[in-house]
Motif scaffolding. Structure first.
Motif, mmCIF file in Angstrom:
data_model
loop_
_atom_site.group_PDB
_atom_site.id
_atom_site.type_symbol
_atom_site.label_atom_id
_atom_site.label_comp_id
_atom_site.label_asym_id
_atom_site.label_seq_id
_atom_site.Cartn_x
_atom_site.Cartn_y
_atom_site.Cartn_z
ATOM 1 N N THR A 161 0.835 -1.216 0.000
ATOM 2 C CA THR A 161 0.000 0.000 0.000
ATOM 3 C C THR A 161 0.861 1.255 0.000
ATOM 4 N N ARG A 171 2.394 1.688 -3.438
ATOM 5 C CA ARG A 171 1.376 2.158 -4.369
ATOM 6 C C ARG A 171 1.088 3.644 -4.167
ATOM 7 N N ALA A 172 1.020 4.047 -2.917
ATOM 8 C CA ALA A 172 0.760 5.459 -2.617
ATOM 9 C C ALA A 172 1.913 6.334 -3.092
ATOM 10 N N ILE A 177 3.252 9.947 -9.796
ATOM 11 C CA ILE A 177 2.510 10.150 -11.047
ATOM 12 C C ILE A 177 1.716 11.449 -10.997
ATOM 13 N N GLU A 178 1.151 11.736 -9.838
ATOM 14 C CA GLU A 178 0.383 12.975 -9.683
ATOM 15 C C GLU A 178 1.264 14.197 -9.909
ATOM 16 N N TRP A 227 3.969 5.652 -5.604
ATOM 17 C CA TRP A 227 3.913 5.729 -7.073
ATOM 18 C C TRP A 227 2.795 6.668 -7.537
ATOM 19 N N LEU A 228 1.656 6.564 -6.896
ATOM 20 C CA LEU A 228 0.536 7.442 -7.262
ATOM 21 C C LEU A 228 0.888 8.905 -7.016
ATOM 22 N N GLY A 229 1.601 9.143 -5.899
ATOM 23 C CA GLY A 229 2.026 10.514 -5.628
ATOM 24 C C GLY A 229 2.997 11.021 -6.672
#
Length: 203
Positions: free
Chosen positions: A8, A11-12, A18-19, A14-16
């Motif tokens: 988790t 994933r967070a 990408i954002e 990577w999402l950050g």
């Protein structure tokens, strides 16, 4: 549980990332759009130069004793102002049809006639910016081309769609003619496969 928590967290992360990348791309595109808009705004408001010697010389017949050969204008230099009153289009025409010139104005196509000369004047513009309104032009509509010393009045004789290889539309003509060129279709995303042509004759 630890494995799920670690997954988790990754994933967070990577999402950050990408954002942030998407935000940076968005900011870059916004800055680019503003720069293009400012460049276009600048070119559209260029005043008509006071000097008329170069244009007047090009407008004289070749056998006129007052005619002296002149060098062609430099790429990107002011040439005329083009107007299509029926669609509220008014734009500066610069010399040249390269991407840099067309980014902020309409461009005179090289090796076609100049305003005031007999023959076929070719003017190009981008369908997404300067020349977008010409899709609403109709046969009979007036067009104006203003140089430093005169205003040339044209009337549209026909419009057509051709392939990029159909360069015959820019061939010399016996009567003074104005040919507008832009990409087609107007709603196509990417490099459009055809060209929209507006042909007008001097009146």
């Amino acid at each position: 549980m630890k494995t799920n928590a670690a997954a988790t967290t990754r994933r967070a992360t990577w999402l950050g990332a990408i954002e942030y990348v998407l935000l940076a791309i968005g900011a870059t595109l916004a800055v680019w759009a503003v720069v293009v808009w400012l460049q276009t705004w600048h070119f559209q408001r260029l005043p008509i130069p006071e000097s008329a010697s170069a244009v007047a010389d090009r407008a004289r017949p070749r056998d006129d004793p007052r005619h002296e050969p002149t060098l062609p204008p430099a790429i990107g230099s002011w040439l005329a102002r083009f107007e299509a009153p029926s669609v509220r289009l008014s734009t500066t025409v610069l010399e040249g049809s390269d991407d840099g010139t067309l980014r902020g104005a309409a461009g005179h196509i090289e090796d076609t006639a100049f305003p005031g000369q007999a023959g076929n004047i070719g003017i190009a513009g981008h369908r997404d910016t300067i020349f977008r309104p010409i899709r609403h032009l109709h046969v009979g509509d007036p067009l104006l081309l203003t140089t430093t010393d005169r205003v040339f009045h044209y009337r549209i004789s026909h419009t057509m769609v051709v392939n990029p290889s159909d360069v015959y539309v820019l061939d010399p003509t016996e009567r003074p003619t104005l040919t507008l060129v832009t990409c087609y279709p107007f709603t196509f995303v990417g490099h459009a496969p055809q060209r929209f042509i507006v042909r007008a004759e001097l009146v």
